[in-house]
Design an enzyme around this catalytic site. Structure first.
Site, PDB file in Angstrom:
ATOM      1  N   GLU B  62       0.813  -1.219   0.000  1.00  0.00           N
ATOM      2  CA  GLU B  62       0.000   0.000   0.000  1.00  0.00           C
ATOM      3  C   GLU B  62       0.846   1.268   0.000  1.00  0.00           C
ATOM      4  O   GLU B  62       0.541   2.238  -0.690  1.00  0.00           O
ATOM      5  CB  GLU B  62      -0.951   0.022   1.201  1.00  0.00           C
ATOM      6  CG  GLU B  62      -2.162  -0.885   1.058  1.00  0.00           C
ATOM      7  CD  GLU B  62      -1.862  -2.342   1.377  1.00  0.00           C
ATOM      8  OE1 GLU B  62      -0.699  -2.642   1.733  1.00  0.00           O
ATOM      9  OE2 GLU B  62      -2.778  -3.175   1.282  1.00  0.00           O
ATOM     10  N   HIS B 131     -11.661  -4.953   8.672  1.00  0.00           N
ATOM     11  CA  HIS B 131     -12.171  -4.634   7.332  1.00  0.00           C
ATOM     12  C   HIS B 131     -13.422  -3.766   7.366  1.00  0.00           C
ATOM     13  O   HIS B 131     -14.102  -3.640   6.353  1.00  0.00           O
ATOM     14  CB  HIS B 131     -12.520  -5.911   6.556  1.00  0.00           C
ATOM     15  CG  HIS B 131     -11.351  -6.639   6.001  1.00  0.00           C
ATOM     16  ND1 HIS B 131     -10.492  -7.352   6.791  1.00  0.00           N
ATOM     17  CD2 HIS B 131     -10.886  -6.774   4.737  1.00  0.00           C
ATOM     18  CE1 HIS B 131      -9.559  -7.908   6.032  1.00  0.00           C
ATOM     19  NE2 HIS B 131      -9.772  -7.562   4.778  1.00  0.00           N
TER      20      HIS B 131
END
Lengths: 333, 327
Positions: B62, B131
């Site tokens: 990321e 999440h």
């Protein structure tokens, strides 16, 4: 110093040797002046001096083309100076004056200059590597044959971004010259106290990036290695990694008492300093003559004095503009 | 122009496709965006149409690929970076905050970062704590970036191009529960403004302020309140940074009551900021304290009933609105 390299290597002429010497002396004297100004409280914040490492920036920058990009760290005065940003504008930035190259918003750690494609000045260790990947990606996607040179210390090798970026550069075959300035101490932590593999260039090899270690105290070696590496990057489009083994003679920053290393070690390294070595070699080989060094020193002293005068005469940005340069000033479409 | 049935997912895809066709500098990169078609199937089919250079699969890195997007933007491209969820964006937070948001300022205005970073946010799919969080309020804290939260099909379709034209970094938060939302949208729907909040329902007794995934729950709550004789005005913030104070205050001055509905946690949240601004700017117009409906102060749990209880729901919004009316 060994015999100068030949062939595709840099031309080692009297003129060139004097030029390299002058560039390193410009960095050295500028920073000595900065240290002095710091104690006078003219310059504040963090001040990370490059003294001892001048051969790295000088050698690499010599090999770069004007349209290549440079991504540097918080120890970047040397890079900025030899990249061609006027010393006046750099000094004004150290003062925080609006005439500075970042208009006083960046300071010592955030020197930026669009004119020379100098993308900082990044004070997050490892933070510049992804940026360099992106600049190189933009060049590749726009079919431009430019290279992005990314400077970072060996401390960055411990950061995840180092590994993520090397992987991406190799995977996507991006034209990046990674320049690791291994000065043996990540802030105050010696390399063997922070890395399981102390040969940093071997980490790059594990990502299948062409990689080599070079004597970072020898500007001719650095320039030769950088020229070869850049030729390869331009030829193949693939990244190249240079580990330049160097040493900083000064503390990490002005707040560092250097309790982590012996004074004797620093003194011993000073004996191998890049300016001293080039001078001695150039004298022995008669590349420089009596009076040359004095002339260079006088020119540099004048340049530094001019820079200080420029910074002193600079002005403070008015408070009303405090929130400028947060978002673009041009209207959005 | 006639309306066509579409989903939020298709609207985002159409926006990306249009941007790619309009401007050669635009490309999409992120985890699974290419061969897989996007983890929420947003980019399905785009690899076949545009090829691997422009629909670029990234490693699970990321920080590096977000940073690469930032660098590519500085190098003249117009990247769209997709981060799978806001939870993973924390691995890229250094690049977003320390680079994208600061470069213009630190360089004295010399360099801008015209990157667009899209990510999914929000709970409701039983994906548990790592999440399901709604951290867009954190990003809205940072000067130097713009934060968007498209809730409607039109905004999902229209905000991207406007964002790509912005010279500064723009973050777009797409609530994961909205991707399957279906509706009618004008066949020629195009770019939309990203400066103004929208009044999604008019009313004069209480202002319900929300955005993203909570918009439809809030509209449902307003419907329930209407049946009870309470006319609620619903404001969709659309842009979380900079906040459109003018629209918020105009509504609050009219209704004299406000409830902020925010899927972020209450403490130090966007709802706290909005409540404070109302107090600063419209205190003398208020007939009741500003109410808030936020997520419970708990990492979002897996079990369905616990997850549902942790985030704003219609009954809680109705209740909070009633409280401002003393009912």
């Amino acid at each position: 110093m060994t015999e100068p390299p030949s062939g595709t290597h840099p031309r080692v002429s009297r003129e060139h040797v004097l030029h390299l010497l002058a560039q390193m002396i410009r960095i050295r004297r500028f920073e000595e002046k900065c240290a002095e100004l710091y104690t006078q409280e003219k310059i504040r914040g963090f001040l990370h001096l490059y003294i001892g490492e001048e051969a790295v920036a000088t050698g690499v920058m010599e090999a770069l083309a004007p349209d290549d990009a440079v991504v540097a760290t918080y120890r970047e005065h040397g890079h900025a100076i030899v990249r061609g940003i006027p010393m006046t504008k750099i000094m004004a930035e150290m003062y925080g004056k609006q005439e500075g190259c970042s208009h006083g918003r960046g300071g010592s750690m955030h020197i930026f200059d669009a004119g020379t494609r100098f993308y900082g000045g990044n004070a997050i260790v490892g933070g510049g590597l992804p940026l360099a990947i992106g600049l190189a990606l933009a060049d590749k996607m726009q079919k431009r044959r430019r290279v992005t040179a990314c400077f970072f210390g060996e401390g960055a090798a411990a950061e995840g971004e180092f590994h993520e970026s090397l992987n991406l550069a190799a995977l996507w075959k991006l034209p990046v010259l990674f320049v690791c300035e291994n000065n043996r101490y990540a802030m105050g932590t010696a390399l063997d106290r922070s890395e399981s593999e102390t040969d940093i260039h071997r980490k790059a090899e594990s990502y299948r990036i062409a990689s080599q270690a070079v004597d970072g105290m020898n500007v001719v070696d650095v320039e030769a290695a950088a020229r070869q590496a850049l030729a390869a990057v331009r030829e193949t489009g693939a990244p190249h990694f240079l580990e330049c083994r160097t040493y900083r003679f000064r503390a990490h920053s002005m707040f560092d008492a250097q309790l982590y290393r012996d004074k004797a070690e620093v003194e011993a390294m000073r004996e191998h300093g890049p300016i001293k070595r080039l001078t001695e070699w150039a004298e022995a080989t008669h590349f420089i003559h009596a009076g040359d060094l004095e002339r260079v020193e006088a020119q540099v002293a004048e340049e530094v004095d001019t820079a200080v005068a420029f910074a002193e005469a600079g002005t403070w940005e008015p408070l009303e503009t405090l929130t400028r340069h947060v978002m673009a000033e041009e209207a959005r479409p | 122009m006639s309306a066509v049935e579409t989903t939020y997912r298709e609207a985002v895809r159409a926006a990306i496709r249009e941007a790619m066709l309009k401007d050669e500098r635009v490309f999409l990169m992120g985890e699974d965006v290419g061969r897989y078609g996007g983890c929420y199937a947003v980019s399905m089919g785009l690899l076949e149409e545009f090829g691997e250079e422009r629909i670029r699969d990234t490693p699970l890195s990321e920080s590096a690929f977000t940073g690469a997007g930032i660098g590519a933007a500085m190098g003249g491209m117009r990247p769209i970076v997709e981060v799978m969820t806001v939870n993973f964006s924390l691995l890229a937070l250094d690049q977003i905050m320390n680079t994208a948001a600061t470069v213009r300022h630190m360089s004295g205005g010399q360099f801008g970062v015209p990157v667009v970073i899209r990510m999914a946010t929000g709970a409701g799919k039983q994906l548990a704590a790592q999440h399901s969080h709604s951290l867009e309020g954190w990003f809205a804290h940072i000067p130097g970036i713009r934060v968007l939260a498209p809730a409607t099909l039109e905004d999902a379709r229209g905000m991207l191009w406007t964002a790509l034209e912005d010279p500064d970094p723009v973050l777009i938060f797409e609530n994961a529960l909205l991707y399957n939302m279906k509706g009618q949208m004008a066949a020629d729907a195009g770019p939309v403004d990203i400066d103004k909040a929208a009044v999604r329902r008019a009313g004069d007794q209480v202002t319900l302020i929300t955005y993203g995934g909570s918009l439809f729950k809030t509209l449902e709550a307003a419907e329930a309140l209407a049946k009870d004789g309470v006319a609620a005005e619903v404001i969709d913030l659309r842009t979380l940074r900079p906040l459109d104070d003018a629209t918020i205050m105009a509504s609050v001055r009219k209704t004299r009551r406000a409830v902020v509905v925010d899927e972020g946690w209450r403490s130090g949240s966007l709802s706290a900021e909005i409540s404070a601004r109302i107090t600063e700017q419209a205190f003398w117009d208020l007939d009741a304290p500003v109410g808030r409906v936020c997520s419970a102060e708990v990492p979002i749990p897996y079990a369905k009933h616990l997850e549902a209880a942790a985030i704003p729901q219609v009954p809680g919004i109705v209740q909070a609105a009633r409280e401002t009316l003393g009912r």
